[in-house]
Design a protein around this motif. Structure first.
Motif, PDB file in Angstrom:
ATOM      1  N   SER A 153      -2.111  -5.319  -2.805  1.00 51.30           N
ATOM      2  CA  SER A 153      -3.063  -4.308  -2.358  1.00 51.30           C
ATOM      3  C   SER A 153      -4.338  -4.377  -3.189  1.00 51.30           C
ATOM      4  CB  SER A 153      -2.471  -2.893  -2.485  1.00 51.30           C
ATOM      5  OG  SER A 153      -1.249  -2.783  -1.798  1.00 51.30           O
TER       6      SER A 153
ATOM      7  N   ARG B 110      -5.955  -0.859   0.446  1.00 51.00           N
ATOM      8  CA  ARG B 110      -5.954  -1.820   1.548  1.00 51.00           C
ATOM      9  C   ARG B 110      -5.003  -2.962   1.213  1.00 51.00           C
ATOM     10  NH1 ARG B 110     -12.067  -3.441   2.127  1.00 51.00           N
ATOM     11  NH2 ARG B 110     -11.829  -3.482  -0.127  1.00 51.00           N
TER      12      ARG B 110
ATOM     13  N   PRO C 189       0.794  -1.240   0.000  1.00 46.94           N
ATOM     14  CA  PRO C 189       0.000   0.000   0.000  1.00 46.94           C
ATOM     15  C   PRO C 189       0.821   1.282   0.000  1.00 46.94           C
ATOM     16  CG  PRO C 189      -0.990  -1.610   1.466  1.00 46.94           C
ATOM     17  CD  PRO C 189       0.306  -2.203   1.011  1.00 46.94           C
TER      18      PRO C 189
ATOM     19  N   SER D  64      -6.135   0.820   6.444  1.00 53.23           N
ATOM     20  CA  SER D  64      -6.178   1.227   5.041  1.00 53.23           C
ATOM     21  C   SER D  64      -5.637   2.641   4.877  1.00 53.23           C
ATOM     22  CB  SER D  64      -7.606   1.153   4.510  1.00 53.23           C
ATOM     23  OG  SER D  64      -8.129  -0.143   4.639  1.00 53.23           O
TER      24      SER D  64
END
Length: 850
Positions: free
Chosen positions: A334, A327, A225, A291
């Motif tokens: 991701s 996320r 991420p 996230s």
């Protein structure tokens, strides 16, 4: 007896050689070293290995062969297991993504059912009280009551010029963005052709019935991420329309996030509209589940906030809450949710161009899908899944593509702060010419001081835009890429390439007969889904006169082609190129020119002309009631598409030749526009209707007339009939010639140039393995072998005197390099109505591929 003993001893040997051998660690290490260099060694190499490694002397060559076979098998199994694990992770993550999407759709359905029920109740209430004097008041009061239940969100009074006020705007932006990314704030409709899967781009949807235009996408990538967030925040690296992005202020927040004040300028896609800019707040933070979120919105009068930089050359557009939700996946990678929502101030552009600014599909292709594709590209480059030739690093090749697009966008827009100024017109406003004598003011690195003559000069850009009707942009750009000789001028290409040389150069003059050249496309790189190609084009000049020898040299172009997938809805098709020298360094100067075609209206039917259509004019000859054309093919109602074509060509110039170069550039762009119009008429799906005759072929009389001339000349010279027709009226003659079993083709008769084919019937096109438009790129001496050329030259005087000659059997070569044999050939001098020489016709009898 002896035979049985021999068999027994042979079986014992086989058992000895096939028994299990336990290798020592030293032996395994030696074998692994050889395996890393050569996984499949030959018998001689295995014997050499035994001689060179004493520790392997007690092992037979066959056992070593078995060891290498087992080692290759284990390696294959390991790779297959790794691949299956990767696919399983992708499927697991995609399943999770689809379940979330299903939950969101169920919420959207529930919301629509509630709204439908409420509207039905309101209609019943209104109809039941129409006879009452207080009915209107009742409806109004009901509406007011509902408005009180669902009030329009009002922003509290705040001072948005301090950190606390900016944080309040940021938190509101975050909430609105999440409601679009995972909720039902926008009515999303999935784009056609975007099917989710482990190897697909992802789930892509566009907005319906919302303010502005919006697009949404979610997909999987194998990057972490934080890396994904870093890439997405660098918008100029993946958003080709981004001219600049300046972070004017960075404010840390108490929750570990950051607020950035950003000013962004974007290019206009065509010369007919102004560019846009944005003044936005970007908020980066983390949610409770870990996230990452990057959300952004414009400062407006309703949100408040500091005033942005002034911009006289731009139209201020609004970015509604947009951003990225990233996320992490189990097992790595991701899941990305992207939302783009903008209001481009559509009323400030001409009405005919408003579909460019009202289409959510165009926004999806330019921003949303482009972001996902860029991340997937970097992900696969990082994992080593993509291999490039030529020793170029992927980052260098991406930089070349960005520089080509940026240079072309700079030429199309011609910003004053880059140093561009408008030249006076020549009385006709179809072509705009701008000059720039300040190379130091250029943004980016696509320009280089070596382009500018040391004794003064600059860059000149000639550009034009035009509207096209019923021309598929991918088909047009594909044709321009594959058939450069249909529109380009070799002399102008030579002049453009001269900017890379230090020696002075002259302005090219018009050549009545043209300068023959061919192109060879050398692939360099392509994106994951093959929607963009980077390639080197070698232009090969052919000299047939002594004065042409100096010009007939190979030249090179770096070329970027994108958007040629006819199934991509709303995609912009583009062909951009720049001259390069043979060395082609990583920092080579680029002066891009090219074409851009953007669709204005969507297709009216989903089964319009697709990738099965060919780039030829053969169907133009299939006219009349007897033609076997598919039902509806070519009907205007089946394919209604408008598009805007933008052309821009850049040239360097010396100060004393500025006006000459400007005149040349205007003339050249007008010539290119004319060629493109001719090509567009040829490839448009609605170019013919049943009551129209055949179109005129490029550089030749009408097809009907040419067919009549060929048959008349055959009758005059041989005394026989080529075709059996009752009447030459209508198109019966042309149709018989077109469907004749023998290959019939015509080539030019020019004393100062090699004969070039101008026409061929269907059998002739099949034999040459080409199309009717591409036929003009083929020269006669390229298809005949040496014996055929000698025979034709020896018989040429006879052909000119008596009008025809029979040529013996021989071999020729198709445009694809395949040999073709024929039993006999007839060379015929074709006369026009004034009995003057028009062309040379060749008829190959009983031909077949060898």
């Amino acid at each position: 007896m002896s035979l049985s003993m021999h068999k027994e001893s042979l079986n014992n040997k086989q058992m000895d050689s096939s028994k299990y051998v336990r290798y020592t660690p030293e032996q395994v290490e030696a074998l692994e070293r050889v395996y890393s260099e050569c996984p499949k060694p030959s018998s001689l190499r295995r014997q050499q290995l035994i001689r060179e490694c004493p520790i392997l002397s007690n092992i037979e060559p066959k056992q070593i062969k078995v060891w290498f076979q087992n080692r290759r098998c284990r390696e294959k199994q390991r790779k297959e297991a790794s691949r299956l694990q990767t696919v399983n992770r992708k499927l697991t993550a995609m399943n999770k993504l689809l379940m979330e999407e299903n939950d969101r759709l169920q919420k959207q359905v529930s919301h629509l059912v509630y709204e439908n029920g409420y509207m039905r109740q309101q209609l019943q209430t209104a109809s039941a009280t129409t006879t009452d004097n207080n009915s209107c008041e009742s409806v109004v009061m009901n509406g007011q009551h509902q408005q009180q239940q669902n009030p329009t969100p009002q922003h509290p009074q705040r001072d948005a010029n301090n950190p606390a006020g900016l944080l309040a705007i940021a938190e509101e932006t975050l909430a609105e963005f999440l409601s679009k990314a995972t909720g039902t704030a926008v009515d999303w409709v999935q784009m056609i052709g975007m099917k989710p899967g482990p190897d697909s781009i992802g789930i892509v949807a566009v907005s319906r019935n919302c303010s502005g235009v919006a697009a949404r996408a979610c997909g999987l990538v194998s990057l972490e991420p934080t890396k994904v967030a870093e890439i997405l925040k660098d918008r100029p690296s993946w958003f080709r329309d981004c001219r600049c992005l300046d972070v004017l202020s960075v404010i840390p927040t108490g929750n570990g996030g950051t607020i950035e004040l950003i000013y962004m300028q974007t290019y206009a896609p065509t010369t007919l509209a102004a560019a846009r800019d944005f003044w936005t707040l970007r908020y980066t933070t983390s949610l409770e589940d870990g996230s990452l979120v990057i959300c952004e919105r414009s400062f407006t009068s309703s949100t408040g906030g500091p005033s942005g930089p002034p911009s006289s050359s731009f139209v201020r557009a609004e970015m509604l809450p947009s951003g990225f939700l990233i996320r992490s996946c189990e097992g790595g990678g991701s899941i990305i949710h992207i939302v783009d929502h903008v209001d481009l101030d559509v009323w400030s552009v001409p009405e005919v161009l408003r579909p460019l600014y009202e289409s959510s599909k165009i926004l999806a292709q330019k921003m949303t899908i482009a972001a996902l594709r860029h991340i997937r590209q970097i992900s696969q480059e990082t994992s080593g899944e993509i291999q490039y030739g030529g020793g170029r690093q992927p980052a260098v090749l991406r930089t070349f593509s960005q520089r080509l697009c940026r240079g072309f966008n700079d030429a199309v827009n011609g910003f004053v702060d880059d140093g561009w100024s408008l030249m006076g017109s020549d009385g006709v406003e179809d072509v705009t010419v701008m000059i720039n004598s300040s190379p130091g003011k250029f943004l980016g690195s696509q320009y280089n001081t070596s382009m500018f003559p040391s004794f003064g000069g600059g860059v000149l850009c000639a550009k034009a835009s035009m509207l096209l009707q019923n021309v598929p942009p991918p088909l047009l750009v594909r044709f321009l890429r594959e058939h450069r000789s249909e529109w380009a001028d070799y002399g102008v290409d030579t002049y453009s390439a001269a900017c890379l040389k230090a020696s002075p150069y002259a302005v090219p003059c018009a050549r009545p007969s043209g300068f023959p050249s061919t192109q060879v496309i050398l692939p360099l790189a392509h994106t994951v889904e093959h929607e963009e190609f980077l390639e080197v084009v070698r232009l090969e000049g052919h000299a047939f006169t002594p004065e042409d020898i100096a010009l007939a040299r190979d030249m090179y172009l770096l070329q970027l082609c994108s958007g040629i997938d006819e199934n991509a809805v709303g995609a912009c098709a583009q062909l951009v190129f720049a001259p390069i020298d043979e060395s082609f360094a990583d920092d080579a100067p680029l002066l891009p020119s090219g074409f851009r075609v953007i669709p204005l209206d969507p297709k009216t039917v989903t089964d319009g002309p697709g990738a099965t259509r060919t780039l030829d004019l053969a169907s133009a000859l299939e006219v009349g009631p007897g033609s076997n054309r598919p039902a509806g093919d070519g009907e205007p109602n089946n394919y209604n598409l408008r598009s805007v074509l933008t052309i821009a060509f850049q040239f360097t110039f010396e100060s004393h030749l500025r006006d000459n170069v400007a005149a040349m550039a205007r003339q050249y762009v007008r010539s290119v526009v004319g060629s493109v119009q001719r090509v567009a008429m040829a490839i448009t799906p609605s170019r013919l209707s049943f009551d129209m005759g055949p179109k005129a072929l490029p550089g030749s009389p009408e097809a009907l007339t040419l067919a009549r001339w060929i048959c008349r000349s055959y009758r005059i010279h041989t005394g026989g009939e080529l075709l059996r027709v009752d009447s030459e009226a209508g198109d019966a003659l042309l149709k018989q010639l077109w469907h004749h079993s023998d290959a019939i083709m015509c080539c030019s008769l020019k004393t100062n140039a090699s004969p070039v084919f101008t026409f061929a019937n269907q059998a002739g096109l099949d034999m040459l393995e080409t199309t009717l438009v591409a036929l003009q790129d083929i020269m006669l001496d390229k298809i005949l072998d040496e014996a055929g050329r000698k025979i034709l030259c020896s018989e040429f005087s006879k052909i000119m005197q008596q009008g025809f000659a029979y040529l013996p059997s021989g071999i020729c070569v198709s445009s694809m390099g395949r040999p073709v044999s024929y039993e006999q050939a007839v060379a015929l001098k074709v006369l026009n109505d004034d009995d003057a020489n028009h062309c040379l016709a060749l008829m190959f009898i009983n031909w077949s591929f060898v």
